[in-house]
Motif scaffolding. Structure first.
Motif, PDB file in Angstrom:
ATOM      1  N   GLY A 141       0.804  -1.220   0.000  1.00  0.00           N
ATOM      2  CA  GLY A 141       0.000   0.000   0.000  1.00  0.00           C
ATOM      3  C   GLY A 141       0.834   1.266   0.000  1.00  0.00           C
ATOM      4  O   GLY A 141       0.385   2.317   0.465  1.00  0.00           O
ATOM      5  N   ASN A 142       2.034   1.191  -0.565  1.00  0.00           N
ATOM      6  CA  ASN A 142       2.952   2.334  -0.581  1.00  0.00           C
ATOM      7  C   ASN A 142       2.618   3.255  -1.753  1.00  0.00           C
ATOM      8  O   ASN A 142       3.070   3.048  -2.882  1.00  0.00           O
ATOM      9  CB  ASN A 142       4.393   1.836  -0.683  1.00  0.00           C
ATOM     10  N   VAL A 143       1.819   4.267  -1.479  1.00  0.00           N
ATOM     11  CA  VAL A 143       1.338   5.169  -2.526  1.00  0.00           C
ATOM     12  C   VAL A 143       2.481   5.904  -3.217  1.00  0.00           C
ATOM     13  O   VAL A 143       2.547   5.967  -4.451  1.00  0.00           O
ATOM     14  CB  VAL A 143       0.336   6.195  -1.957  1.00  0.00           C
ATOM     15  N   LYS A 144       3.392   6.461  -2.429  1.00  0.00           N
ATOM     16  CA  LYS A 144       4.484   7.247  -3.008  1.00  0.00           C
ATOM     17  C   LYS A 144       5.379   6.407  -3.903  1.00  0.00           C
ATOM     18  O   LYS A 144       5.807   6.845  -4.969  1.00  0.00           O
ATOM     19  CB  LYS A 144       5.303   7.903  -1.889  1.00  0.00           C
ATOM     20  N   GLU A 145       5.685   5.195  -3.471  1.00  0.00           N
ATOM     21  CA  GLU A 145       6.548   4.322  -4.276  1.00  0.00           C
ATOM     22  C   GLU A 145       5.840   3.909  -5.561  1.00  0.00           C
ATOM     23  O   GLU A 145       6.456   3.839  -6.626  1.00  0.00           O
ATOM     24  CB  GLU A 145       6.934   3.078  -3.468  1.00  0.00           C
ATOM     25  N   LEU A 146       4.543   3.649  -5.451  1.00  0.00           N
ATOM     26  CA  LEU A 146       3.779   3.261  -6.639  1.00  0.00           C
ATOM     27  C   LEU A 146       3.727   4.418  -7.639  1.00  0.00           C
ATOM     28  O   LEU A 146       3.847   4.209  -8.846  1.00  0.00           O
ATOM     29  CB  LEU A 146       2.367   2.842  -6.231  1.00  0.00           C
ATOM     30  N   GLU A 147       3.558   5.628  -7.137  1.00  0.00           N
ATOM     31  CA  GLU A 147       3.541   6.801  -8.014  1.00  0.00           C
ATOM     32  C   GLU A 147       4.857   6.946  -8.771  1.00  0.00           C
ATOM     33  O   GLU A 147       4.874   7.311  -9.950  1.00  0.00           O
ATOM     34  CB  GLU A 147       3.271   8.064  -7.192  1.00  0.00           C
ATOM     35  N   LYS A 148       5.979   6.633  -8.107  1.00  0.00           N
ATOM     36  CA  LYS A 148       7.286   6.725  -8.751  1.00  0.00           C
ATOM     37  C   LYS A 148       7.441   5.724  -9.895  1.00  0.00           C
ATOM     38  O   LYS A 148       8.206   5.945 -10.825  1.00  0.00           O
ATOM     39  CB  LYS A 148       8.397   6.474  -7.719  1.00  0.00           C
ATOM     40  N   LEU A 149       6.715   4.617  -9.793  1.00  0.00           N
ATOM     41  CA  LEU A 149       6.852   3.547 -10.781  1.00  0.00           C
ATOM     42  C   LEU A 149       5.948   3.722 -11.999  1.00  0.00           C
ATOM     43  O   LEU A 149       6.055   2.965 -12.962  1.00  0.00           O
ATOM     44  CB  LEU A 149       6.552   2.194 -10.119  1.00  0.00           C
ATOM     45  N   LEU A 150       5.054   4.722 -11.951  1.00  0.00           N
ATOM     46  CA  LEU A 150       4.104   4.936 -13.045  1.00  0.00           C
ATOM     47  C   LEU A 150       4.447   6.204 -13.816  1.00  0.00           C
ATOM     48  O   LEU A 150       4.881   7.198 -13.235  1.00  0.00           O
ATOM     49  CB  LEU A 150       2.681   5.061 -12.494  1.00  0.00           C
ATOM     50  N   THR A 151       4.221   6.179 -15.129  1.00  0.00           N
ATOM     51  CA  THR A 151       4.388   7.392 -15.916  1.00  0.00           C
ATOM     52  C   THR A 151       3.206   8.318 -15.651  1.00  0.00           C
ATOM     53  O   THR A 151       2.149   7.882 -15.184  1.00  0.00           O
ATOM     54  CB  THR A 151       4.452   7.089 -17.425  1.00  0.00           C
ATOM     55  N   GLU A 152       3.367   9.585 -15.959  1.00  0.00           N
ATOM     56  CA  GLU A 152       2.303  10.561 -15.732  1.00  0.00           C
ATOM     57  C   GLU A 152       1.059  10.212 -16.540  1.00  0.00           C
ATOM     58  O   GLU A 152      -0.071  10.416 -16.096  1.00  0.00           O
ATOM     59  CB  GLU A 152       2.798  11.961 -16.115  1.00  0.00           C
ATOM     60  N   ASP A 153       1.270   9.656 -17.751  1.00  0.00           N
ATOM     61  CA  ASP A 153       0.149   9.365 -18.652  1.00  0.00           C
ATOM     62  C   ASP A 153      -0.213   7.880 -18.685  1.00  0.00           C
ATOM     63  O   ASP A 153      -0.787   7.392 -19.657  1.00  0.00           O
ATOM     64  CB  ASP A 153       0.473   9.838 -20.070  1.00  0.00           C
TER      65      ASP A 153
END
Length: 273
Positions: free
Chosen positions: A171-183
């Motif tokens: 459930g690590n939101v910040k880490e997951l965000e880092k792994l996804l492109t903006e689009d």
């Protein structure tokens, strides 16, 4: 398995996006060839190639691909283990197979013959009964529509996928965000029975929310493993030994740019073989 059969099956699969349909189309072409007077055939391979491609093109024109829930996605095939009767190195990568759905059947055929099998435009013209000029134009249009001419690419480092799994399961939101492109874009195919999202979800924030919601509500009781289908990594969820969800990841510059979730039970058995 006969090398010509594998070649024909690979042609058809890349055109129709369904392994089972491709097998039927190739079998039909082979059965019809039995009744042909071979003395009238100058080249058996060319004859059968033309027949299979025409069968596949006609099938693609006639069939209406729809999923009751979500969006229709192609059937993936394994590319990390011994193949399923296909020429593994000539199988289109999964994200490209999805994109090719926007092409006309003939554009798709030209693109595949040229990019996957390195046919000349003269050879393509002969197979499709078109001019070399039209073959070049169809290839140009297909590349422009796809914005990415490469058929395949190397298998990605498992560490990226492992980090993706760790971020979701913890459930690590910040880490997951880092792994996804903006689009980043998410597609899901639930077939006729499994209710999923609409046609797609776009954007990092919406995708993070969706992935964590789905994991917490539906996937947390399953075990997951990393596999590779159509030259791209996948996170597969299992209920004991039965695969129930397959998420194929399109990775661009070490980030997840696309996610294709397959929950259609009609497609999952093929993946588990």
């Amino acid at each position: 398995m006969d090398s010509l059969y594998k070649k024909l099956l690979t042609y058809s699969y890349n055109i129709v996006g369904s392994y089972e349909d491709a097998k039927d189309l190739v079998q039909d072409a082979l059965e019809k060839y039995v009744g042909v007077d071979e003395s009238t055939v100058l080249n058996k391979e060319n004859y059968l190639t033309r027949s299979v491609i025409n069968h596949s093109l006609n099938f693609k024109k006639q069939i209406c691909r729809q999923s009751k829930y979500g969006v229709w996605l192609p059937e993936p095939v394994p590319t990390e283990t011994p193949d399923a009767g296909l020429i593994k190195e000539n199988v289109a990568r999964y994200s490209l197979l999805v994109l090719m759905e926007k092409l006309t059947p003939r554009e798709r055929a030209v693109f595949i013959l040229k990019e996957a099998f390195d046919y000349s435009h003269e050879e393509i013209a002969g197979l499709l009964n078109i001019s070399t000029y039209n073959s070049r134009k169809l290839l140009s249009r297909s590349k422009k529509a796809l914005h990415q001419p490469a058929m395949r690419h190397a298998i990605h480092n498992r560490k990226i996928v492992a980090s993706y799994i760790e971020a979701i399961t913890s459930g690590n939101v910040k880490e997951l965000e880092k792994l996804l492109t903006e689009d980043v874009k998410v597609y899901a195919d639930g077939g006729s029975k499994v209710k999923v999202i609409g046609e797609s979800v776009t954007g990092r924030t919406a995708t993070v929310q969706l992935l964590l919601l789905v994991y917490n509500q539906y996937q947390s009781n399953y075990t997951c493993r990393i596999h590779f289908f159509n030259h791209e990594p996948a996170v597969c969820f299992f209920d004991k030994h039965k695969m129930v969800i397959c998420q194929i990841l399109h990775i661009r510059e070490n980030k997840v740019a696309g996610l294709y979730a397959i929950l259609d039970v009609a497609k999952l058995p093929l993946i588990t073989r």
